[in-house]
Scaffold this motif. Sequence first.
Motif, mmCIF file in Angstrom:
data_model
loop_
_atom_site.group_PDB
_atom_site.id
_atom_site.type_symbol
_atom_site.label_atom_id
_atom_site.label_comp_id
_atom_site.label_asym_id
_atom_site.label_seq_id
_atom_site.Cartn_x
_atom_site.Cartn_y
_atom_site.Cartn_z
ATOM 1 N N GLY A 58 0.798 -1.226 0.000
ATOM 2 C CA GLY A 58 0.000 0.000 0.000
ATOM 3 C C GLY A 58 0.825 1.267 0.000
ATOM 4 N N ASP A 59 2.127 1.156 0.289
ATOM 5 C CA ASP A 59 3.000 2.332 0.357
ATOM 6 C C ASP A 59 3.797 2.562 -0.921
ATOM 7 N N ILE A 60 3.835 1.574 -1.800
ATOM 8 C CA ILE A 60 4.625 1.696 -3.031
ATOM 9 C C ILE A 60 3.846 2.530 -4.043
ATOM 10 N N ASP A 61 4.527 3.498 -4.650
ATOM 11 C CA ASP A 61 3.850 4.446 -5.541
ATOM 12 C C ASP A 61 3.518 3.863 -6.903
ATOM 13 N N LEU A 62 4.360 2.974 -7.411
ATOM 14 C CA LEU A 62 4.150 2.499 -8.774
ATOM 15 C C LEU A 62 4.611 1.055 -8.929
ATOM 16 N N PHE A 63 3.698 0.197 -9.384
ATOM 17 C CA PHE A 63 4.032 -1.141 -9.866
ATOM 18 C C PHE A 63 3.905 -1.077 -11.387
ATOM 19 N N CYS A 64 4.914 -1.542 -12.104
ATOM 20 C CA CYS A 64 4.871 -1.351 -13.554
ATOM 21 C C CYS A 64 5.520 -2.512 -14.288
ATOM 22 N N VAL A 65 5.227 -2.577 -15.588
ATOM 23 C CA VAL A 65 5.823 -3.567 -16.476
ATOM 24 C C VAL A 65 5.795 -2.985 -17.884
ATOM 25 N N HIS A 66 6.748 -3.428 -18.711
ATOM 26 C CA HIS A 66 6.792 -2.984 -20.105
ATOM 27 C C HIS A 66 6.258 -4.087 -21.015
ATOM 28 N N ALA A 67 5.542 -3.683 -22.070
ATOM 29 C CA ALA A 67 4.971 -4.636 -23.031
ATOM 30 C C ALA A 67 5.206 -4.103 -24.435
ATOM 31 N N ASN A 68 6.450 -4.235 -24.913
ATOM 32 C CA ASN A 68 6.829 -3.601 -26.175
ATOM 33 C C ASN A 68 7.107 -4.576 -27.309
ATOM 34 N N ASN A 69 7.299 -5.859 -26.986
ATOM 35 C CA ASN A 69 7.546 -6.869 -28.014
ATOM 36 C C ASN A 69 7.013 -8.207 -27.508
ATOM 37 N N ALA A 70 7.261 -9.269 -28.264
ATOM 38 C CA ALA A 70 6.684 -10.569 -27.902
ATOM 39 C C ALA A 70 7.141 -11.026 -26.520
ATOM 40 N N ASN A 71 8.442 -10.854 -26.215
ATOM 41 C CA ASN A 71 8.958 -11.305 -24.924
ATOM 42 C C ASN A 71 8.368 -10.499 -23.775
ATOM 43 N N THR A 72 8.377 -9.178 -23.918
ATOM 44 C CA THR A 72 7.875 -8.360 -22.812
ATOM 45 C C THR A 72 6.355 -8.445 -22.698
ATOM 46 N N ARG A 73 5.672 -8.746 -23.799
ATOM 47 C CA ARG A 73 4.218 -8.929 -23.685
ATOM 48 C C ARG A 73 3.902 -10.181 -22.873
ATOM 49 N N ARG A 74 4.693 -11.239 -23.059
ATOM 50 C CA ARG A 74 4.509 -12.434 -22.223
ATOM 51 C C ARG A 74 4.833 -12.094 -20.771
ATOM 52 N N ASP A 75 5.917 -11.353 -20.584
ATOM 53 C CA ASP A 75 6.303 -10.887 -19.253
ATOM 54 C C ASP A 75 5.161 -10.110 -18.601
ATOM 55 N N SER A 76 4.567 -9.203 -19.380
ATOM 56 C CA SER A 76 3.527 -8.343 -18.823
ATOM 57 C C SER A 76 2.264 -9.131 -18.498
ATOM 58 N N GLY A 77 2.016 -10.203 -19.262
ATOM 59 C CA GLY A 77 0.856 -11.041 -18.955
ATOM 60 C C GLY A 77 1.006 -11.734 -17.613
ATOM 61 N N ILE A 78 2.204 -12.238 -17.339
ATOM 62 C CA ILE A 78 2.455 -12.882 -16.042
ATOM 63 C C ILE A 78 2.436 -11.842 -14.930
ATOM 64 N N ALA A 79 3.011 -10.662 -15.206
ATOM 65 C CA ALA A 79 2.985 -9.585 -14.211
ATOM 66 C C ALA A 79 1.548 -9.202 -13.867
ATOM 67 N N ALA A 80 0.686 -9.149 -14.879
ATOM 68 C CA ALA A 80 -0.723 -8.810 -14.641
ATOM 69 C C ALA A 80 -1.399 -9.871 -13.779
ATOM 70 N N GLN A 81 -1.042 -11.126 -14.010
ATOM 71 C CA GLN A 81 -1.605 -12.208 -13.203
ATOM 72 C C GLN A 81 -1.180 -12.068 -11.739
ATOM 73 N N LEU A 82 0.101 -11.763 -11.520
ATOM 74 C CA LEU A 82 0.596 -11.563 -10.154
ATOM 75 C C LEU A 82 -0.105 -10.376 -9.493
#
Length: 520
Positions: free
Chosen positions: A267-291
């Motif tokens: 609750g104290d952290i200002d920003l949780f973020c992920v990048h989704a710019n190509n195939a690898n990072t889009r997969r990364d961002s999908g898992i990040a969204a699940q978490l």
Amino acid sequence: MTVYAEHLIAQHELNFGKVFSQQYVLSKEASFAVTSFAPHTLQNDWVLHVGRGLEMALATDRRAGISVAVLGLAVDANGFFIDTPHLQLLLDRAKSPGALADTLEMAAGRYIFVITAPDFNRVYLDPSAMIPAVYNRETGRVAATLYLAIDDAPVIEREYSLAENAGSGGGARLAFGYTPDARVRRVMANHYFDLDAQQTVRHWPKADCDWRMEVTEHGIRERLDRVVQRHKQVMKPLISRQSPSILPITGGADSRLLLAFAKELWGDIDLFCVHANNANTRRDSGIAAQLADIAGLDLVRYNLRKDKSLQKRPKLIRRVDISERIAEGMIGDPEPQGPLKILERLALPAGGVLIRGQVTSISKAVWWRQIGINEFKRTQGTEQSAKIGVKLLMLNNPPMTSDSFYLDHYDAWVQTIPTGARCRALDLMGLEHFYSHGTGPLFSGFYHNFYMSSSCDRLIIENLSQIPPQLRADFYVNDLLMEATAPELRDVEYTRAIDNEIRVRRAPLAEAIAQIKGPQ
């Protein structure tokens, strides 16, 4: 007198105060000054010049003739953030400069500290040299990066045959304290620099240490409990005192551990973020969204290709690229960085602290690779050969495993490690060579935010390293840490297929432990 960094900045019409904002210089030279750096006079005529973006705590005991400065962000062994009032308290309690150094070296964070006192003038680094230090052997000047340590063009180092290639981004690596300039050497993590003798001295691990363990599940859990508690103790003041506090979430193992360690502070952290710019990072961002969904967190997903507001003109991207390379201390004309990497950094809100997982990777024994683990098993945890060490340093392709210069330097480095920790030389190799020569200078160029690892702590490093590397590489340690902190996130898949495969095919923990005989 003008440092060479100022010449390069003027040549490229850049902003010196911004580009070198997270750096410093320590000097006794007469009439020495650095543009936009604030000078602070310490005992024994040393002057510390500090960039405007680098936090500093300063304390003095004039009667005893002691000054101490801490640059960066540091949390002491009791969980207190080291600001000026707390540093003064630590100095007042210390019985000697050496006792003060012993206290400060157990701090966590990204920092450097300087103590000047009668017969005691030293510079110490954090456990992985995330704020780096180099020294000019001709002038005695200490600085964060190369171009602050010299006043003219680099004199190419020839003794270390890979120096020019490594310094210009050609693919080779620096190690053993070398820099691209023959006049300048690097202070490696876990060594202090003696300002009087102008030499580096190892101060950690301690001479009486024993990093082997009698491998039991209880012993492993006991060590991991210390790791968890220390992480929580460190992250709280870092997150609460810095704004914005930024925690990237990916499909990797390190960011998930950091997310779990910070659970009480979500609750104290200002920003949780992920990048989704190509195939690898889009997969990364999908898992990040699940978490993030499981944790109930708001996740900002940056897509630099789709969001036009995040895109920048090529001229600006090139200026940032040049700025970062100069700030890092690269020589020659390195290949430009990929624009997406630069845009990813610029997309984030400026300032504050960005928490990364570099040192956390010890939990997976990343520097051992299979060749190091096989040798560890074969020798039942004794020292690794210089040939294996040099191969794992990945100094060049092909590796320099037949070159006596590199083998001899590796052997000499290992001999500085206390006998009780040589069985974990490959963990120290990562901190003292990979991070000291690579990540520390790199982070010095990332002036948009203050990058750091909350795992950069000697208690955390020692307790993780004591666990045999084969157990760490097979994700037993990561899973136990997740189980102890955020079990609801443990079984979400990882981006790397091999990480998921390891967790499926490995034996139960009890069976893996049973295969390890005696202290290792």
